[in-house]
Design a protein around this motif. Sequence first.
Motif, PDB file in Angstrom:
ATOM      1  N   VAL A  68       0.851  -1.186   0.000  1.00 36.36           N
ATOM      2  CA  VAL A  68       0.000   0.000   0.000  1.00 36.36           C
ATOM      3  C   VAL A  68       0.894   1.245   0.000  1.00 36.36           C
ATOM      4  N   LEU A  69       0.671   2.106  -0.999  1.00 39.44           N
ATOM      5  CA  LEU A  69       1.474   3.330  -1.134  1.00 39.44           C
ATOM      6  C   LEU A  69       0.713   4.568  -0.676  1.00 39.44           C
ATOM      7  N   VAL A  70      -0.561   4.678  -1.022  1.00 40.00           N
ATOM      8  CA  VAL A  70      -1.365   5.858  -0.689  1.00 40.00           C
ATOM      9  C   VAL A  70      -2.783   5.403  -0.358  1.00 40.00           C
ATOM     10  N   THR A  71      -3.408   6.005   0.675  1.00 36.71           N
ATOM     11  CA  THR A  71      -4.818   5.761   0.974  1.00 36.71           C
ATOM     12  C   THR A  71      -5.513   7.100   1.179  1.00 36.71           C
ATOM     13  N   GLY A  72      -6.827   7.122   0.927  1.00 40.81           N
ATOM     14  CA  GLY A  72      -7.569   8.357   1.148  1.00 40.81           C
ATOM     15  C   GLY A  72      -9.023   8.230   0.757  1.00 40.81           C
ATOM     16  N   SER A  73      -9.840   9.155   1.289  1.00 36.80           N
ATOM     17  CA  SER A  73     -11.266   9.219   0.960  1.00 36.80           C
ATOM     18  C   SER A  73     -11.571  10.608   0.421  1.00 36.80           C
ATOM     19  N   PRO A  74     -11.734  10.765  -0.899  1.00 38.17           N
ATOM     20  CA  PRO A  74     -12.071  12.069  -1.476  1.00 38.17           C
ATOM     21  C   PRO A  74     -13.389  12.586  -0.902  1.00 38.17           C
ATOM     22  N   PRO A  75     -13.593  13.908  -0.905  1.00 40.76           N
ATOM     23  CA  PRO A  75     -14.829  14.477  -0.358  1.00 40.76           C
ATOM     24  C   PRO A  75     -16.062  13.903  -1.043  1.00 40.76           C
ATOM     25  N   GLY A  76     -17.109  13.671  -0.266  1.00 38.10           N
ATOM     26  CA  GLY A  76     -18.348  13.137  -0.820  1.00 38.10           C
ATOM     27  C   GLY A  76     -19.254  12.675   0.293  1.00 38.10           C
ATOM     28  N   LYS A  77     -20.560  12.659   0.024  1.00 36.55           N
ATOM     29  CA  LYS A  77     -21.538  12.223   1.012  1.00 36.55           C
ATOM     30  C   LYS A  77     -22.392  11.100   0.450  1.00 36.55           C
ATOM     31  N   GLY A  78     -22.915  10.285   1.376  1.00 36.81           N
ATOM     32  CA  GLY A  78     -23.855   9.245   0.969  1.00 36.81           C
ATOM     33  C   GLY A  78     -23.267   8.325  -0.072  1.00 36.81           C
ATOM     34  N   ARG A  79     -23.994   8.192  -1.195  1.00 40.78           N
ATOM     35  CA  ARG A  79     -23.599   7.243  -2.232  1.00 40.78           C
ATOM     36  C   ARG A  79     -22.350   7.700  -2.981  1.00 40.78           C
ATOM     37  N   ARG A  81     -19.652   8.806  -1.500  1.00 42.39           N
ATOM     38  CA  ARG A  81     -18.483   8.567  -0.666  1.00 42.39           C
ATOM     39  C   ARG A  81     -17.739   7.332  -1.154  1.00 42.39           C
ATOM     40  N   ARG A  82     -16.402   7.423  -1.156  1.00 43.32           N
ATOM     41  CA  ARG A  82     -15.618   6.276  -1.609  1.00 43.32           C
ATOM     42  C   ARG A  82     -14.272   6.260  -0.890  1.00 43.32           C
ATOM     43  N   PHE A  83     -13.619   5.097  -0.927  1.00 44.19           N
ATOM     44  CA  PHE A  83     -12.273   4.954  -0.388  1.00 44.19           C
ATOM     45  C   PHE A  83     -11.358   4.545  -1.528  1.00 44.19           C
ATOM     46  N   GLU A  84     -10.221   5.220  -1.638  1.00 43.40           N
ATOM     47  CA  GLU A  84      -9.271   4.931  -2.706  1.00 43.40           C
ATOM     48  C   GLU A  84      -7.933   4.532  -2.111  1.00 43.40           C
ATOM     49  N   MET A  85      -7.231   3.635  -2.812  1.00 46.19           N
ATOM     50  CA  MET A  85      -5.931   3.168  -2.347  1.00 46.19           C
ATOM     51  C   MET A  85      -5.064   2.869  -3.569  1.00 46.19           C
ATOM     52  N   VAL A  86      -3.827   3.326  -3.533  1.00 48.12           N
ATOM     53  CA  VAL A  86      -2.865   3.037  -4.603  1.00 48.12           C
ATOM     54  C   VAL A  86      -1.852   2.041  -4.060  1.00 48.12           C
ATOM     55  N   GLY A 101     -19.292   0.269   1.631  1.00 44.71           N
ATOM     56  CA  GLY A 101     -18.483  -0.091   2.794  1.00 44.71           C
ATOM     57  C   GLY A 101     -17.212   0.714   2.900  1.00 44.71           C
ATOM     58  N   ALA A 102     -17.193   1.931   2.283  1.00 45.38           N
ATOM     59  CA  ALA A 102     -15.970   2.732   2.246  1.00 45.38           C
ATOM     60  C   ALA A 102     -15.457   3.064   3.647  1.00 45.38           C
ATOM     61  N   ALA A 103     -16.380   3.308   4.581  1.00 42.21           N
ATOM     62  CA  ALA A 103     -15.969   3.732   5.921  1.00 42.21           C
ATOM     63  C   ALA A 103     -15.149   2.656   6.623  1.00 42.21           C
ATOM     64  N   TRP A 104     -15.669   1.401   6.661  1.00 40.12           N
ATOM     65  CA  TRP A 104     -14.937   0.379   7.418  1.00 40.12           C
ATOM     66  C   TRP A 104     -13.742  -0.149   6.638  1.00 40.12           C
TER      67      TRP A 104
END
Length: 592
Positions: A68-79, A81-86, A101-104
């Motif tokens: 895992v090199l980079v993790t983050g959650s770009p701004p967004g609400k509800g549907r 919302r997402r989690f990204e990882m490089v 399931g982006a939060a957990w």
Amino acid sequence: MGDDFLAESLQYVKGVGPKRADVLAESGVRSVRDLLQYYPRRYLDRSTVTRIADVPRAQGTVSIVAEVLVTGSPPGKGRQRRFEMVVGDGSGRIKCVWFRGAAWIGKLFKKGDRVALHGKPQAFRGSWNFTHPDFDRLDEDGPSLDTGRIIALYPGSAPFERIGLNSRAFRKIIWGLFRDHGLRLRDPFPESLRSQYNLMEGRVALRAIHFPKNQAELQEARRSLIFEELFFIQLMLARLRRVRVQRKGIVFGPRAGMSARFEQEVLPFTLTGDQRAAIGDIVEDTQSGRPMNRLLQGDVGSGKTVVAVAAMLHALDHGYQSVFMAPTEILAEQHYRNLISFLEPLGQQVRLLVGAQRKTYRKEILAELANGQVAVAVGTHALIEDPVKLARLGLVVVDEQHRFGVMQRAKLLGKGDAVHTLLMTATPIPRSLAMTVYGDLDVTVIREKPAGRKPVRTLLRNEKQRDAVYQQIREELAAGRQCYVVYPLVDESEKLDLKDAESGFAQLQNVFSGFRVDLVHGRMSGAEKDEIMERFKAHETDVLVSTTVIEVGVDVGNASVMLIEHAERFGLSQLHQLRGRVGRGSDQAYCI
């Protein structure tokens, strides 16, 4: 651990303890035997891992091992919302994205983690990425692929992750069981049977499925364990069948009276050859002196209910009552209306028994069933409650039988003495599978459709083709036909389910302006749902936006199109049931 250590609770196993045992129990893993049979979902070795640099040339699903090199959650609400990882593996980098399931999921990874990812890579804006890949975290001190080892990866979940039950933890616990107790594992088969079918020794197969030395050993272990599982299923079913054929059942006489009048005077159509054959099987079973235990399998709209009515009238001709159990109130009410139209012309009473009924009315129904005044009772799980008594129960019909547990069906059968059972399902089951899973049942299949019915055309369309799909629906609506648009449940959440359907409803009112669009979902009261469905049935509505509440129990012959959003979120059985809501008239129908 005692002599029968396989039955011991997991809380006493080294590395588990009470807290982990409770979480495992919620997934059905309660004993040492359950844990040893908690098989890996996939394996990693050098031959199954793809370098990131080779992803563009890969076909279908791939597995990569990377850091895992980079993790983050770009701004967004509800549907949104997402989690990204490089992640990277030295040969290249690739992005992974999770919307559900982006939060957990975001809490599981940090920079520097070693992970295995499994999914189908897609090109997006000039780069490759994974959307919702399966994943396994691989600790640095875990086994290395460079050693040539095959690494087992186990099914995971959020509760497992929270208590540290990742694949490495499973490997460590299970390896401890083999080290300390492996020699106590007994082979289920004698040497003669193992030799005859070229099977591995039981304990060796179990060890090899968790810790294979090579691919050849893994395949041999898998084959041996599959054989063992199917062998004992067949043994259990053979014992059940032997007990059943030795029991004495109610004996009905030949088919006559109301059963014959039903076909000649009440039915507005001619039975198909398969329906006649099914009725013949039932009559033969009920004359055999043994309790009938038959599975009636047929596509939605193939006429199973008519066969069931003929069977109930056959029971009535010989002085016995029948009950008809359905999984939902909507479906029970649908069957109730159909049975009234079939049985009342013959002077027979039908009663509906569901959960939401007035106490006084319910008390009257129970009294009529107990004194034998009512011939047929239709209902849901309410039929199996203790207060329900029947004077002379002779036949039990269970629709969508896979939705009821064995104990529920047994409790219903307990309302009578050695009664006959007819189970019905629309789920297509290959004959070989039916004989394996339902080996204690006799199986009748209805393949013929009623005259005038055309096969439903099933179409797969993507987002780019949405406008063309909408245009096709408009053409059907303009021709006087009707349409369903179905949204899935999301994370088993009624609130999210409702939000999806409601947002779709608002959008589709604009898409199909000029046509009447309505909405039905599981959060509505029974009266509201009934009113909306009746409007659709009366063609006071053109487009019905819904959740899976229409999966069963809706019979609208004029509906010719079903559009299913996010079809990947449904099971095959659900999709089959949903598709069965259209194609019930003479017009060509489409499921998209």
